[in-house]
Design a protein around this motif. Structure first.
Motif, short mmCIF file in Angstrom:
data_model
loop_
_atom_site.label_atom_id
_atom_site.label_comp_id
_atom_site.label_asym_id
_atom_site.label_seq_id
_atom_site.Cartn_x
_atom_site.Cartn_y
_atom_site.Cartn_z
N PRO A 187 0.83 -1.21 0.00
CA PRO A 187 0.00 0.00 0.00
C PRO A 187 0.86 1.27 0.00
O PRO A 187 1.95 1.28 0.56
CB PRO A 187 -0.79 -0.12 1.31
N LYS A 188 0.33 2.30 -0.65
CA LYS A 188 1.01 3.59 -0.70
C LYS A 188 0.23 4.59 0.16
O LYS A 188 -1.00 4.62 0.10
CB LYS A 188 1.09 4.10 -2.14
N GLY A 189 0.95 5.41 0.92
CA GLY A 189 0.30 6.38 1.78
C GLY A 189 0.14 7.73 1.11
O GLY A 189 1.12 8.48 0.96
N ALA A 190 -1.07 8.06 0.68
CA ALA A 190 -1.34 9.35 0.04
C ALA A 190 -1.45 10.42 1.12
O ALA A 190 -2.32 10.36 2.00
CB ALA A 190 -2.63 9.29 -0.77
N MET A 191 -0.54 11.41 1.06
CA MET A 191 -0.51 12.48 2.06
C MET A 191 -1.46 13.61 1.65
O MET A 191 -1.24 14.29 0.65
CB MET A 191 0.91 13.02 2.20
N TYR A 381 3.74 9.05 0.99
CA TYR A 381 4.61 9.08 2.16
C TYR A 381 5.84 8.19 1.94
O TYR A 381 5.71 7.00 1.66
CB TYR A 381 3.83 8.60 3.39
N LYS A 382 7.00 8.81 2.02
CA LYS A 382 8.29 8.12 1.89
C LYS A 382 8.45 7.41 0.54
O LYS A 382 9.18 6.43 0.43
CB LYS A 382 8.49 7.12 3.04
N MET A 383 7.77 7.92 -0.50
CA MET A 383 7.88 7.34 -1.84
C MET A 383 8.06 8.44 -2.89
O MET A 383 7.15 8.72 -3.68
CB MET A 383 6.65 6.48 -2.16
N PRO A 384 9.22 9.09 -2.92
CA PRO A 384 9.44 10.22 -3.84
C PRO A 384 9.35 9.84 -5.31
O PRO A 384 8.86 10.63 -6.13
CB PRO A 384 10.84 10.72 -3.47
N GLU A 385 9.82 8.65 -5.67
CA GLU A 385 9.78 8.24 -7.08
C GLU A 385 8.34 8.03 -7.54
O GLU A 385 7.96 8.44 -8.65
CB GLU A 385 10.61 6.98 -7.29
#
Length: 518
Positions: A187-191, A381-385
């Motif tokens: 899962p990716k954390g959408a800020m 969150y913590k996924m710049p790419e």
């Protein structure tokens, strides 16, 4: 302006008016603000400060509303979590989300106890009490490893002040992190910032003409962004009343609408299907509704027309995604509604269909839907790419194929590649595949969606095994240990081998064709 300050403004205007009704009990806006302030004060006393992450693992209840707005007042970042997630999924979100405190139900204490070695960064577990029932386990909490971190939600509020002076909340401060299923299997954390959430809530409220006279059925899960904005935040911004529904059932929904003269209902197509099939309700039961709102998945035109014909109420279908807080489109109320369309851009949000070069498509030409506006997330969150790939030149690339007609109405042509939508919830095949691949007897697997009359789609797996004693039942039980219920395959088909191209890539199209031929 933000959600917290706007709610305080609403309290000044409509303090004596019911903010929500839960299980027959009304809570006024003034009472709600008092509870929120008490919770915020105790969070601060526990050491929760601006920027700390607080997970809310709750279903629909006053606990959720108070926790959400109380944590926002402190300046904390809230991470809503689906309470039916497996320990594996919850542990990942807590760890990846750097969670410092958790607000959860007493029923989930055994789960957190089993995870205590993996979630040791948590300093506080705020426990919300549920009514005693025959199914509730007798538990000596004093013997738990997490006992020293536990504190009662009710006791917190009973010993706190109803006045609160909080920190300054900046527009770009992250208010909520929503974890969405990712194509990478994690899962990716959408800020979402305070500006993102407030702008989308107020713009949605104004677009749908939500006012103090509205009573909205809040039956969608509050931890889901659709409910969070459309059926929780937006109504509270303009003084409406929420009918908080712990769990959906056609009988409960129609009873509440009739009893409390509800004016708005928001749901996913699955809910509308159940209401359509429910034989003990008619137009008379829902005659106070002025509008129904659908989202979360595309609504079949036949279902939309059938529902409207039975209940004589308009259904406005819209579109959104977590990364956009979520609403970008709704069918307008001042112009004709177009069945099958997600409508037009809401206030302050721009939608556009572009080709592979990023150039805007001509009317009715299919391309990727991209979105721009104050509602677009800050990033992952913590996924710049991943962030750089998804947000380009201020535009959010949704990955959904769409077209726009000559009158500005958008239509979703296809969803993100291979994504499955089960009852309004996104399921990415890769996430399910990784779990199945982890079984020692599985050689390879391919997951895709198949039509389901109740849920819209269901998860189907094609599996190659090295041990023929592995049955469909055993593999489904294995999935239940690692996946939320709606992600668990409904059926598994065993094959000698999966179809592949010359590079060895599994051909999902061939599997889909195989299903169609049956």
């Amino acid at each position: 302006m933000n959600l917290s300050s706007r709610l305080s403004q609403t309290v000044k205007e409509y303090g004596d008016k019911p903010a929500f009704i839960f299980e027959g009990t009304e809570t006024s806006y003034s009472q709600l603000e008092g509870e929120i302030n008490k919770f915020a004060n105790r969070l601060r006393e526990l050491g929760i400060k601006k920027g700390d992450h607080v997970a809310i693992i709750l279903g629909n209840s006053p606990y959720f509303v108070i926790s959400l707005y109380g944590a926002l007042k402190v300046g904390a970042t809230i991470i809503p979590v689906n309470p039916i997630y497996t320990p594996y999924e919850i542990a990942y979100i807590i760890n990846n989300g750097d969670v410092k405190a958790v607000v959860t139900l007493d029923l989930l204490i055994p789960l957190l106890e089993n995870l205590h070695e993996r979630i040791q960064m948590i300093e506080h577990i705020i426990v919300c009490e549920t009514p005693l029932s025959e199914n509730k386990e007798e538990l000596d909490i004093t013997k738990l490893s997490i006992f020293h971190k536990m504190v009662s939600f009710t006791k917190l509020l009973s010993t706190s002040s109803s006045q609160f002076d909080g920190p300054v909340l900046e527009d770009e401060d992250v208010a909520v992190i929503l974890y969405t299923s990712g194509t990478t299997g994690k899962p990716k954390g959408a800020m979402l910032t305070h500006k993102n959430l407030y702008s989308n809530a107020i713009d949605t409220a104004n677009y749908l003409k939500i006012s103090k006279n509205d009573v909205i059925v809040t039956a969608l899960p509050m931890f889901h962004v659709f409910c969070l904005t459309v059926a929780l935040n937006a109504p509270l911004m303009n003084g409406a009343t929420l009918l908080i529904v712990p769990r959906f059932s056609p009988q409960v929904i129609t009873h509440l609408i009739k009893t409390y003269h509800a004016t708005l209902f928001a749901g996913v197509p699955t809910m509308y299907n159940f209401l359509l099939q429910y034989e003990n309700a008619s137009q008379e039961d829902v005659q106070t509704l002025r509008l129904c709102i659908s989202g979360g998945a595309s609504m079949p035109v036949a279902l939309l027309k059938g529902f409207e014909q039975k209940y004589k109420v308009i259904v406005s279908e819209g579109y959104g995604l977590s990364e956009a807080s979520p609403v970008t489109c709704f069918n307008p109320l001042d112009r004709p509604r177009k069945p099958g369309s997600i409508g037009t851009s809401i206030i302050n949000v721009e939608n556009k269909v572009v080709n592979e070069l990023g150039e805007e498509c001509q009317p009715n030409q299919v391309g990727e839907l991209i979105v721009k506006g104050p509602n677009v997330m800050k990033g992952y969150y913590k996924m710049p790419e991943e962030t750089a790939y998804t947000i380009r030149d201020g535009w959010l690339y949704t990955g959904d194929l769409a077209r726009q007609d000559e009158e500005g109405y958008f239509y979703i042509v296809d969803r993100k590649k291979d994504m499955i939508i089960v009852g309004g919830y996104n399921v990415y095949p890769r996430e399910v595949e990784e779990v199945i691949y982890s079984h020692r007897d599985v050689v390879e697997v391919a997951v895709l969606g198949v039509p389901d009359s109740n849920l819209g789609e269901a998860v189907k797996c094609f599996v190659v095994v090295k041990n023929n004693e592995l049955t469909e039942e055993l593999l489904i039980e294995y999935c239940k240990e690692h996946l939320a219920k709606y992600k668990v395959p409904g059926s598994i088909e065993f094959l000698e081998e999966l179809p592949k191209n010359t590079t060895g890539k599994i051909l999902r199209r061939a599997l889909k064709q195989q299903i169609l031929q049956k």
